[in-house]
Design an enzyme around this catalytic site. Structure first.
Site, PDB file in Angstrom:
ATOM      1  N   SER A   1     -12.232   1.017  -3.877  1.00  0.00           N
ATOM      2  CA  SER A   1     -12.835   0.768  -5.193  1.00  0.00           C
ATOM      3  C   SER A   1     -14.081   1.634  -5.279  1.00  0.00           C
ATOM      4  O   SER A   1     -14.650   2.003  -4.238  1.00  0.00           O
ATOM      5  CB  SER A   1     -13.248  -0.710  -5.302  1.00  0.00           C
ATOM      6  OG  SER A   1     -14.158  -0.906  -6.371  1.00  0.00           O
TER       7      SER A   1
ATOM      8  N   TYR B   1     -16.831  -8.622  -2.104  1.00  0.00           N
ATOM      9  CA  TYR B   1     -15.843  -7.607  -2.497  1.00  0.00           C
ATOM     10  C   TYR B   1     -16.375  -6.204  -2.190  1.00  0.00           C
ATOM     11  O   TYR B   1     -15.666  -5.368  -1.608  1.00  0.00           O
ATOM     12  CB  TYR B   1     -15.537  -7.759  -3.991  1.00  0.00           C
ATOM     13  CG  TYR B   1     -14.502  -6.800  -4.537  1.00  0.00           C
ATOM     14  CD1 TYR B   1     -13.143  -7.030  -4.348  1.00  0.00           C
ATOM     15  CD2 TYR B   1     -14.884  -5.674  -5.268  1.00  0.00           C
ATOM     16  CE1 TYR B   1     -12.193  -6.158  -4.863  1.00  0.00           C
ATOM     17  CE2 TYR B   1     -13.939  -4.798  -5.792  1.00  0.00           C
ATOM     18  CZ  TYR B   1     -12.595  -5.042  -5.588  1.00  0.00           C
ATOM     19  OH  TYR B   1     -11.653  -4.176  -6.097  1.00  0.00           O
TER      20      TYR B   1
HETATM   21  N1  LIG Z   1      -8.199  -3.406 -11.400  1.00  0.00           N
HETATM   22  C1  LIG Z   1      -9.232  -2.665 -11.064  1.00  0.00           C
HETATM   23  O1  LIG Z   1     -10.056  -2.271 -11.901  1.00  0.00           O
HETATM   24  C2  LIG Z   1      -9.420  -2.273  -9.629  1.00  0.00           C
HETATM   25  C3  LIG Z   1     -10.458  -1.377  -9.341  1.00  0.00           C
HETATM   26  C4  LIG Z   1     -10.656  -0.998  -8.020  1.00  0.00           C
HETATM   27  C5  LIG Z   1      -9.829  -1.476  -7.028  1.00  0.00           C
HETATM   28  N2  LIG Z   1      -8.833  -2.345  -7.347  1.00  0.00           N
HETATM   29  C6  LIG Z   1      -7.988  -2.845  -6.264  1.00  0.00           C
HETATM   30  O2  LIG Z   1      -6.636  -2.680  -6.594  1.00  0.00           O
HETATM   31  C7  LIG Z   1      -5.868  -3.638  -5.870  1.00  0.00           C
HETATM   32  C8  LIG Z   1      -4.905  -4.336  -6.828  1.00  0.00           C
HETATM   33  O3  LIG Z   1      -5.657  -5.157  -7.708  1.00  0.00           O
HETATM   34  P1  LIG Z   1      -5.235  -5.421  -9.222  1.00  0.00           P
HETATM   35  O4  LIG Z   1      -6.384  -5.014 -10.059  1.00  0.00           O
HETATM   36  O5  LIG Z   1      -3.900  -4.849  -9.504  1.00  0.00           O
HETATM   37  O6  LIG Z   1      -5.229  -7.028  -9.226  1.00  0.00           O
HETATM   38  P2  LIG Z   1      -4.063  -8.099  -9.337  1.00  0.00           P
HETATM   39  O7  LIG Z   1      -3.194  -7.828 -10.511  1.00  0.00           O
HETATM   40  O8  LIG Z   1      -4.759  -9.411  -9.237  1.00  0.00           O
HETATM   41  O9  LIG Z   1      -3.189  -7.842  -8.039  1.00  0.00           O
HETATM   42  C9  LIG Z   1      -3.554  -8.281  -6.774  1.00  0.00           C
HETATM   43  C10 LIG Z   1      -2.308  -8.312  -5.920  1.00  0.00           C
HETATM   44  O10 LIG Z   1      -2.681  -8.688  -4.579  1.00  0.00           O
HETATM   45  C11 LIG Z   1      -1.763  -9.646  -4.129  1.00  0.00           C
HETATM   46  N3  LIG Z   1      -2.359 -10.475  -3.091  1.00  0.00           N
HETATM   47  C12 LIG Z   1      -3.485 -11.218  -3.152  1.00  0.00           C
HETATM   48  N4  LIG Z   1      -3.671 -11.879  -1.996  1.00  0.00           N
HETATM   49  C13 LIG Z   1      -2.637 -11.544  -1.183  1.00  0.00           C
HETATM   50  C14 LIG Z   1      -2.258 -11.905   0.119  1.00  0.00           C
HETATM   51  N5  LIG Z   1      -2.979 -12.770   0.860  1.00  0.00           N
HETATM   52  N6  LIG Z   1      -1.139 -11.356   0.650  1.00  0.00           N
HETATM   53  C15 LIG Z   1      -0.393 -10.498  -0.087  1.00  0.00           C
HETATM   54  N7  LIG Z   1      -0.693 -10.114  -1.331  1.00  0.00           N
HETATM   55  C16 LIG Z   1      -1.805 -10.644  -1.881  1.00  0.00           C
HETATM   56  C17 LIG Z   1      -1.360 -10.437  -5.367  1.00  0.00           C
HETATM   57  O11 LIG Z   1      -0.066 -10.987  -5.204  1.00  0.00           O
HETATM   58  P3  LIG Z   1       0.288 -12.514  -4.843  1.00  0.00           P
HETATM   59  O12 LIG Z   1      -0.770 -13.376  -5.456  1.00  0.00           O
HETATM   60  O13 LIG Z   1       1.643 -12.666  -5.402  1.00  0.00           O
HETATM   61  O14 LIG Z   1       0.283 -12.557  -3.336  1.00  0.00           O
HETATM   62  C18 LIG Z   1      -1.285  -9.334  -6.397  1.00  0.00           C
HETATM   63  O15 LIG Z   1      -0.021  -8.716  -6.387  1.00  0.00           O
HETATM   64  C19 LIG Z   1      -6.870  -4.580  -5.195  1.00  0.00           C
HETATM   65  O16 LIG Z   1      -7.048  -4.205  -3.850  1.00  0.00           O
HETATM   66  C20 LIG Z   1      -8.133  -4.331  -5.983  1.00  0.00           C
HETATM   67  O17 LIG Z   1      -9.294  -4.612  -5.243  1.00  0.00           O
HETATM   68  C21 LIG Z   1      -8.607  -2.771  -8.620  1.00  0.00           C
END
Ligand SMILES: NC(=O)c1ccc[n+]([C@@H]2O[C@H](COP(=O)([O-])OP(=O)(O)OC[C@H]3O[C@@H](n4cnc5c(N)ncnc54)[C@H](OP(=O)(O)O)[C@@H]3O)[C@@H](O)[C@H]2O)c1
Length: 255
Positions: free
Chosen positions: A146, A159
């Site tokens: 991130s 985070y």
């Molecule tokens: N969106 C942004 O702006 C942004 C920016 C920078 C970085 N990121 C990073 O991108 C990644 C994806 O995030 P997102 O924004 O797409 O959020 P999201 O839609 O909430 O997706 C998070 C995913 O992580 C999975 N997850 C959570 N805990 C888990 C566990 N213990 N074991 C396996 N899977 C798990 C969830 O699936 P289940 O609940 O089904 O397990 C879900 O598929 C994250 O690492 C986040 O920090 C996002």
């Protein structure tokens, strides 16, 4: 003149495991890798959502399957990898985040974020690398960090710490795994609207927040396709230990 390869980004014949593929960025990463020809395995805890995404990829002509995975549990990580085999490409994308003032975070909050975003990524990378090394195969590991690994904002203390750790873990692993032809890189997204941040980034607050981004917009999922395929494919074959920032210039802004 030598012809340019048809596609430097072709992933035909490769397998890819995407963690956190039940929603948001992870689901998009799985779709993108499948469109580039990889056989993808979508992993997360919500198997019903994974199955729906798998159907979508198959209907679009891609190859996909689902596996149940909790990245905070080493037995679950090993069971998933034993079931699907060591992937050529791992996208360590599973992540969670909470928002509280630093004085209010509990140990349980801290452990939830660090166990998922840092230790979970570590265990998945380690178990994948163990299997690739045992099979004498090269690989590409991609950690989703991130921009908060490099800069900070309010309410996201654990985070930011976890993502900074993952960013540095990327470089530490790149150094150690190069001898096995395993590349380790990261993608640092700026702000993309997903379940993790929808509340903060929509409505009036979201519009104000956008003004902090030099391009004046949030990321759109396809903005990540080129960086992902570069790191996953032979196009990035001499890249390891790199972090690709995809944030519309947010990191270089003063706000
Ligand atoms: N969106 C942004 O702006 C942004 C920016 C920078 C970085 N990121 C990073 O991108 C990644 C994806 O995030 P997102 O924004 O797409 O959020 P999201 O839609 O909430 O997706 C998070 C995913 O992580 C999975 N997850 C959570 N805990 C888990 C566990 N213990 N074991 C396996 N899977 C798990 C969830 O699936 P289940 O609940 O089904 O397990 C879900 O598929 C994250 O690492 C986040 O920090 C996002």
């Amino acid at each position: 003149m030598t012809a340019f390869p048809q596609s430097l980004f072709d992933l035909s014949g490769r397998t890819a495991l995407v963690t956190g593929a039940s929603s948001g960025l992870g689901q998009h990463f799985a779709q993108t890798l499948a469109r580039a020809g990889a056989e993808v395995v979508l992993a997360a805890r919500s198997v019903d959502k994974l199955e729906a995404a798998v159907q979508g990829i198959r209907q679009a002509g891609g190859k996909a399957s689902a596996v149940s995975l909790d990245v905070t549990d080493r037995d679950s990580v090993c069971a998933a990898l034993d079931a699907v085999g060591a992937p050529d490409i791992l996208v360590n994308n599973a992540g969670v985040s909470g928002t509280k003032r630093p004085l209010d975070y509990t140990d349980a909050d801290w452990d939830w974020v660090l166990d998922t975003d840092l230790k979970g990524a570590w265990m998945t990378a380690q178990e994948t690398a163990r299997r690739l090394v045992a099979a004498r195969r090269p690989g590409s590991l991609i950690n989703i960090t991130s921009i908060l690994a490099s800069r900070v904002t309010g309410l996201l203390t654990p985070y930011a710490a976890a993502k900074a750790g993952l960013s540095h873990l990327t470089r530490a692993l790149a150094l150690e795994l190069a001898r096995y032809q395993i590349r380790v890189n990261s993608i640092a997204p700026g702000y993309f609207i997903t379940g993790i941040n929808r509340e903060q980034l929509t409505g009036e607050e979201g519009e104000k927040f956008k003004l902090r981004i030099p391009t004046r917009r949030f990321g759109e999922y396809p903005d990540l396709d080129g960086p992902l395929l570069l790191l996953a494919s032979d196009a990035g074959r001499h890249m390891t230990g790199a972090e690709l920032v995809v944030d519309g210039g947010h990191l270089v802004s003063a706000l």
